[in-house]
Design an enzyme around this catalytic site. Structure first.
Site, PDB file in Angstrom:
ATOM      1  N   HIS A  83       0.847  -1.194   0.000  1.00  0.00           N
ATOM      2  CA  HIS A  83       0.000   0.000   0.000  1.00  0.00           C
ATOM      3  C   HIS A  83       0.886   1.250   0.000  1.00  0.00           C
ATOM      4  O   HIS A  83       1.961   1.254   0.612  1.00  0.00           O
ATOM      5  CB  HIS A  83      -0.909  -0.023   1.235  1.00  0.00           C
ATOM      6  CG  HIS A  83      -1.987   1.008   1.167  1.00  0.00           C
ATOM      7  ND1 HIS A  83      -1.759   2.322   1.430  1.00  0.00           N
ATOM      8  CD2 HIS A  83      -3.302   0.907   0.835  1.00  0.00           C
ATOM      9  CE1 HIS A  83      -2.885   3.004   1.279  1.00  0.00           C
ATOM     10  NE2 HIS A  83      -3.850   2.166   0.916  1.00  0.00           N
ATOM     11  N   GLU A 120      -3.643   2.369  -7.338  1.00  0.00           N
ATOM     12  CA  GLU A 120      -3.935   3.436  -6.370  1.00  0.00           C
ATOM     13  C   GLU A 120      -3.062   4.651  -6.650  1.00  0.00           C
ATOM     14  O   GLU A 120      -1.944   4.735  -6.153  1.00  0.00           O
ATOM     15  CB  GLU A 120      -3.746   2.946  -4.925  1.00  0.00           C
ATOM     16  CG  GLU A 120      -2.405   2.330  -4.622  1.00  0.00           C
ATOM     17  CD  GLU A 120      -2.023   2.461  -3.150  1.00  0.00           C
ATOM     18  OE1 GLU A 120      -2.785   3.034  -2.357  1.00  0.00           O
ATOM     19  OE2 GLU A 120      -0.932   1.986  -2.819  1.00  0.00           O
TER      20      GLU A 120
HETATM   21  P1  PGA Z   1      -9.164   6.327   0.805  1.00  0.00           P
HETATM   22  O1  PGA Z   1      -8.146   5.129   0.970  1.00  0.00           O
HETATM   23  O2  PGA Z   1     -10.462   5.732   0.283  1.00  0.00           O
HETATM   24  O3  PGA Z   1      -9.319   6.924   2.153  1.00  0.00           O
HETATM   25  O4  PGA Z   1      -8.567   7.261  -0.198  1.00  0.00           O
HETATM   26  C1  PGA Z   1      -8.021   4.232  -0.095  1.00  0.00           C
HETATM   27  C2  PGA Z   1      -6.895   3.261   0.102  1.00  0.00           C
HETATM   28  O5  PGA Z   1      -6.230   3.301   1.113  1.00  0.00           O
HETATM   29  O6  PGA Z   1      -6.650   2.466  -0.763  1.00  0.00           O
END
Ligand code: PGA
Length: 233
Positions: A102, A157
């Protein structure tokens, strides 16, 4: 067609009491809505300390949809003298999925793509499906080639979209679609998810793209807004 995965990533939020209250609230909120339960599976990724109480509570309740569990991270080492770490073998049977790489792990805990690769090997050996989080194709470790497309999930992401409070712009879905199409062409037919400020307002728009699920951070913390997302899938 594969079921969409709707992953709740709670990050460092909720103690065990708050975690089981969330589950009660989710069930309460879903009583009055129709969910298209054939089309998705929910994966809750709570902090480690909440896993056991949540699983126990889940087994005692009539849950409204298929719920699996995941962890937010895993040790890059096997069992042994690694203070503070939880190994893949220890989590075997407790979770079906695990987030690895992540952007917050890479940013705050100096996690490298090499470490992510080690975690993938250990997870697959323990029968846990890795959800690899990556901002660029280069952040996806090479050793995924040692496994089949069904053994791994990949999440796109863009760090710029993480936790910005739902400031999702229409043109972002174009970027998501282009990136995922490029990765699919280059890497293969994995299940690709998207993560970054997904909320009840923008999720339907995002589902117009070819992504097969979301990782939801902030909007998953409140059971009623998470329920709204499920309703829209
Ligand atoms: P968020 O987090 O929805 O708060 O942007 C998403 C993630 O951690 O993948």
């Amino acid at each position: 067609m594969r079921k969409k995965l709707i992953v709740a990533n709670w990050k460092s939020n909720k103690n065990p009491k708050e975690a089981v209250e969330w589950l009660d609230n989710l069930i309460f909120n879903t009583q009055h809505v129709t969910l298209n339960t054939d089309s998705f599976e929910v994966v809750i990724c709570p902090p480690y300390i909440d896993l056991f109480p949540l699983k126990e509570k889940c087994s005692m309740l009539h849950v409204p949809c298929s719920i699996s569990f995941g962890s937010q991270d895993i040790s890059p080492f096997p069992d042994g003298a690694y203070t503070g770490a939880v190994s893949a073998r220890q989590l075997k049977g407790l979770v079906s999925y695990c987030l690895v790489g992540h952007s917050e792990r890479r940013k705050y805990f100096a996690e490298t793509t090499g470490l992510v690769g080690k975690k993938i090997d250990l997870l697959i050996a323990s029968g846990i499906k890795p959800i690899i989080c990556a901002q660029t194709k280069e952040e996806i470790p090479q050793n995924i080639k040692n496994y089949s497309y069904e053994q791994i999930i990949i999440m796109f992401e863009p760090a710029s979209a993480i936790s910005i409070g739902g400031k999702y712009r229409a043109e972002d879905s174009m970027i998501i679609e282009e990136t995922v199409a490029f990765w699919r062409k280059n890497l293969g037919p994995y299940q690709f998810l998207y993560g970054g400020s997904v909320n009840p307002e923008n999720c339907q728009n995002l589902l117009q793209t070819s992504i097969e699920g979301f990782v939801v951070g902030n909007a998953s913390l409140d059971a009623s807004s998470f329920c709204q997302i499920l309703k829209n899938v």
